[in-house]
Design an enzyme around this catalytic site. Sequence first.
Site, PDB file in Angstrom:
ATOM      1  N   LYS A  29       0.847  -1.199   0.000  1.00 13.58           N
ATOM      2  CA  LYS A  29       0.000   0.000   0.000  1.00 13.58           C
ATOM      3  C   LYS A  29       0.882   1.250   0.000  1.00 13.58           C
ATOM      4  O   LYS A  29       2.079   1.172   0.275  1.00 13.58           O
ATOM      5  CB  LYS A  29      -0.911  -0.022   1.225  1.00 13.58           C
ATOM      6  CG  LYS A  29      -0.150   0.040   2.538  1.00 13.58           C
ATOM      7  CD  LYS A  29      -1.040  -0.264   3.741  1.00 13.58           C
ATOM      8  CE  LYS A  29      -0.217  -0.232   5.019  1.00 13.58           C
ATOM      9  NZ  LYS A  29      -0.952  -0.784   6.160  1.00 13.58           N
ATOM     10  N   ARG A 127     -10.343  -0.061  15.294  1.00 10.39           N
ATOM     11  CA  ARG A 127     -10.363   0.615  14.004  1.00 10.39           C
ATOM     12  C   ARG A 127     -11.414  -0.116  13.185  1.00 10.39           C
ATOM     13  O   ARG A 127     -12.504  -0.353  13.677  1.00 10.39           O
ATOM     14  CB  ARG A 127      -8.944   0.557  13.397  1.00 10.39           C
ATOM     15  CG  ARG A 127      -8.665   1.573  12.354  1.00 10.39           C
ATOM     16  CD  ARG A 127      -7.183   1.595  11.958  1.00 10.39           C
ATOM     17  NE  ARG A 127      -6.723   0.353  11.338  1.00 10.39           N
ATOM     18  CZ  ARG A 127      -5.505   0.183  10.846  1.00 10.39           C
ATOM     19  NH1 ARG A 127      -4.624   1.163  10.892  1.00 10.39           N
ATOM     20  NH2 ARG A 127      -5.148  -0.958  10.297  1.00 10.39           N
ATOM     21  N   HIS A 156      -6.096  -7.194  13.189  1.00 10.63           N
ATOM     22  CA  HIS A 156      -4.867  -6.393  13.169  1.00 10.63           C
ATOM     23  C   HIS A 156      -4.470  -6.062  14.605  1.00 10.63           C
ATOM     24  O   HIS A 156      -5.318  -5.744  15.428  1.00 10.63           O
ATOM     25  CB  HIS A 156      -5.111  -5.117  12.356  1.00 10.63           C
ATOM     26  CG  HIS A 156      -3.863  -4.399  11.937  1.00 10.63           C
ATOM     27  ND1 HIS A 156      -2.841  -5.012  11.238  1.00 10.63           N
ATOM     28  CD2 HIS A 156      -3.469  -3.115  12.108  1.00 10.63           C
ATOM     29  CE1 HIS A 156      -1.878  -4.127  11.002  1.00 10.63           C
ATOM     30  NE2 HIS A 156      -2.230  -2.967  11.528  1.00 10.63           N
ATOM     31  N   ARG A 212       1.266 -10.908   6.836  1.00  9.80           N
ATOM     32  CA  ARG A 212       1.112  -9.649   6.087  1.00  9.80           C
ATOM     33  C   ARG A 212       2.227  -8.659   6.392  1.00  9.80           C
ATOM     34  O   ARG A 212       1.994  -7.581   6.935  1.00  9.80           O
ATOM     35  CB  ARG A 212      -0.211  -8.963   6.469  1.00  9.80           C
ATOM     36  CG  ARG A 212      -1.481  -9.731   6.248  1.00  9.80           C
ATOM     37  CD  ARG A 212      -2.696  -8.806   6.412  1.00  9.80           C
ATOM     38  NE  ARG A 212      -2.720  -8.071   7.654  1.00  9.80           N
ATOM     39  CZ  ARG A 212      -3.394  -8.429   8.751  1.00  9.80           C
ATOM     40  NH1 ARG A 212      -4.111  -9.540   8.754  1.00  9.80           N
ATOM     41  NH2 ARG A 212      -3.342  -7.683   9.835  1.00  9.80           N
ATOM     42  N   TYR A 256      13.726  31.257   5.590  1.00  9.83           N
ATOM     43  CA  TYR A 256      12.535  31.976   6.067  1.00  9.83           C
ATOM     44  C   TYR A 256      12.575  32.163   7.582  1.00  9.83           C
ATOM     45  O   TYR A 256      12.855  31.227   8.330  1.00  9.83           O
ATOM     46  CB  TYR A 256      11.270  31.179   5.743  1.00  9.83           C
ATOM     47  CG  TYR A 256      10.898  31.153   4.287  1.00  9.83           C
ATOM     48  CD1 TYR A 256      10.534  32.315   3.613  1.00  9.83           C
ATOM     49  CD2 TYR A 256      10.878  29.950   3.590  1.00  9.83           C
ATOM     50  CE1 TYR A 256      10.171  32.273   2.271  1.00  9.83           C
ATOM     51  CE2 TYR A 256      10.512  29.895   2.258  1.00  9.83           C
ATOM     52  CZ  TYR A 256      10.162  31.063   1.603  1.00  9.83           C
ATOM     53  OH  TYR A 256       9.804  31.020   0.290  1.00  9.83           O
ATOM     54  N   CYS A 303      12.488  24.711   3.280  1.00 16.43           N
ATOM     55  CA  CYS A 303      11.525  25.400   2.410  1.00 16.43           C
ATOM     56  C   CYS A 303      10.763  24.371   1.574  1.00 16.43           C
ATOM     57  O   CYS A 303      11.011  23.174   1.671  1.00 16.43           O
ATOM     58  CB  CYS A 303      12.248  26.370   1.480  1.00 16.43           C
ATOM     59  SG  CYS A 303      13.394  27.481   2.308  1.00 16.43           S
ATOM     60  N   MET A 304       9.871  24.824   0.739  1.00 13.87           N
ATOM     61  CA  MET A 304       9.102  23.891  -0.084  1.00 13.87           C
ATOM     62  C   MET A 304      10.010  23.093  -1.022  1.00 13.87           C
ATOM     63  O   MET A 304       9.842  21.880  -1.178  1.00 13.87           O
ATOM     64  CB  MET A 304       8.049  24.652  -0.904  1.00 13.87           C
ATOM     65  CG  MET A 304       7.080  23.736  -1.624  1.00 13.87           C
ATOM     66  SD  MET A 304       5.933  24.612  -2.692  1.00 13.87           S
ATOM     67  CE  MET A 304       4.944  25.517  -1.525  1.00 13.87           C
ATOM     68  N   ASP A 305      10.979  23.778  -1.624  1.00 15.85           N
ATOM     69  CA  ASP A 305      11.815  23.132  -2.646  1.00 15.85           C
ATOM     70  C   ASP A 305      13.295  23.117  -2.320  1.00 15.85           C
ATOM     71  O   ASP A 305      14.078  22.540  -3.073  1.00 15.85           O
ATOM     72  CB  ASP A 305      11.648  23.870  -3.980  1.00 15.85           C
ATOM     73  CG  ASP A 305      10.199  24.178  -4.282  1.00 15.85           C
ATOM     74  OD1 ASP A 305       9.408  23.220  -4.318  1.00 15.85           O
ATOM     75  OD2 ASP A 305       9.859  25.365  -4.437  1.00 15.85           O
TER      76      ASP A 305
HETATM   77  C1  LIG Z   1      -0.102  -1.778   6.765  1.00 14.41           C
HETATM   78  C2  LIG Z   1      -0.670  -3.049   7.215  1.00 14.41           C
HETATM   79  C3  LIG Z   1       0.151  -4.166   7.451  1.00 14.41           C
HETATM   80  C4  LIG Z   1       1.659  -4.118   7.400  1.00 14.41           C
HETATM   81  O1  LIG Z   1       2.147  -3.613   8.608  1.00 14.41           O
HETATM   82  P1  LIG Z   1       3.732  -3.508   8.863  1.00 14.41           P
HETATM   83  O2  LIG Z   1       3.818  -3.033  10.257  1.00 14.41           O
HETATM   84  O3  LIG Z   1       4.235  -2.515   7.882  1.00 14.41           O
HETATM   85  O4  LIG Z   1       4.285  -4.849   8.643  1.00 14.41           O
HETATM   86  C5  LIG Z   1      -0.469  -5.361   7.758  1.00 14.41           C
HETATM   87  N1  LIG Z   1      -1.814  -5.444   7.849  1.00 14.41           N
HETATM   88  C6  LIG Z   1      -2.625  -4.395   7.651  1.00 14.41           C
HETATM   89  C7  LIG Z   1      -4.086  -4.559   7.775  1.00 14.41           C
HETATM   90  C8  LIG Z   1      -2.083  -3.163   7.344  1.00 14.41           C
HETATM   91  O5  LIG Z   1      -2.903  -2.123   7.145  1.00 14.41           O
END
Ligand SMILES: *Cc1c(COP(=O)(O)O)cnc(C)c1O
Length: 368
Positions: A29, A127, A156, A212, A256, A303-305
């Site tokens: 992701k 969550r 999770h 995961r 700045y 700064c921005m850039d």
């Molecule tokens: C982002 C995410 C992970 C990965 O987590 P890490 O700590 O980067 O290994 C696993 N499961 C879910 C649902 C996530 O959103």
Amino acid sequence: MIDLEALRWNFEQVRKKIDPGVKVLSVVKANAYGHGAHEIARVLEDEGSDAFGVATAEEGMELRRGGVQTPILVLAGVYPGQLDDLVQNHLTPVLFELEIMHRLEAEMGRRGSSLPFHLKVDTGMGRIGLRAAEIDSWLPQLDRLKALRLEGIMSHFSQAENVKGEFTQSQLNSFNRVIERLRSQGHELPFIHLANSAAVLTLPPAHFTLVRPGLMLYGIYPAPETANEAQLKPVLSWKTRILQLKRVPKGLGISYGRTFVTSRESLIATLPVGYADGYHRLLSNQGAVLVRGHRAPVVGNVCMDLTMVDVTDIPGVQQGEEVVLLGAQGGETVSADEMARWAKTISYEILTSISSRVPRIYNDSGEA
Ligand SMILES: *Cc1c(COP(=O)(O)O)cnc(C)c1O
């Protein structure tokens, strides 16, 4: 610079931490944590990643456009209006909302086809997910689904790095109870998954049939206490070059707001990178970069850039010279964790902040 050999290495470290029968869903992701989603996914696909995890259907579609063939799980939810995108791109949604499940069920029923999905259960993250404690109210509704096929169940962790912590244990116990209930209702659940990187590294009872990992694939430890559980190699380094080198007198304000004023005659290097590139403004007067293997402090506001660094104490610095923002040079390193401390955040945010303006260069030295 993205080191694909390091990526392959880290994937192997995941494999070493899990039993041979356990599958790996690589989390890519947020543009693969800033590393480039389809580029990373294609390499991991070749390495044998069994599936990929993205946050949104849009991210899943981008992987398909990039040529990824492996199953893709959309972790952070979908809307009923995205059904066509899911079906056409073979994306598997994670569902956790009865209302949406009923609407997708009705629509798939009308089309006379079926849609696999994974169910998310909230075991204490607070969550997304159906609350494990309320299983009596939602399980009967799940049993009635026909067009939607329950293919996996997931949850999770809130604090996975704290293996000995009671809370992690309570989440694991709660998840196990949900699995038992579903199985006793005849659900087969080919995919059962709970382990993020921290749990891959430290909590084998959480591996189930699929893990995961995200962060560890990119070579970063999810918490200091996980650092001796595997040898990971950072995949990303971030480099730039000195745009202007300027000798300035004592008492000159830099950038700045003049938050830094030179206390001596100084040699100031301006770098063509700023907060619009993801070099956080909180690094102002806090961060440091590497020049000729030495640390040069960030002076004045980012700064921005553009960003200024003080190279007065580094001998022989030249205009156009390579500067390391993140990574190693000589014997010195700036790690994502260190930058995160300076910017009052976590390594995850450092990586995912690097904006699309910064070109990603893929280095595949390890490939024959
Ligand atoms: C982002 C995410 C992970 C990965 O987590 P890490 O700590 O980067 O290994 C696993 N499961 C879910 C649902 C996530 O959103």
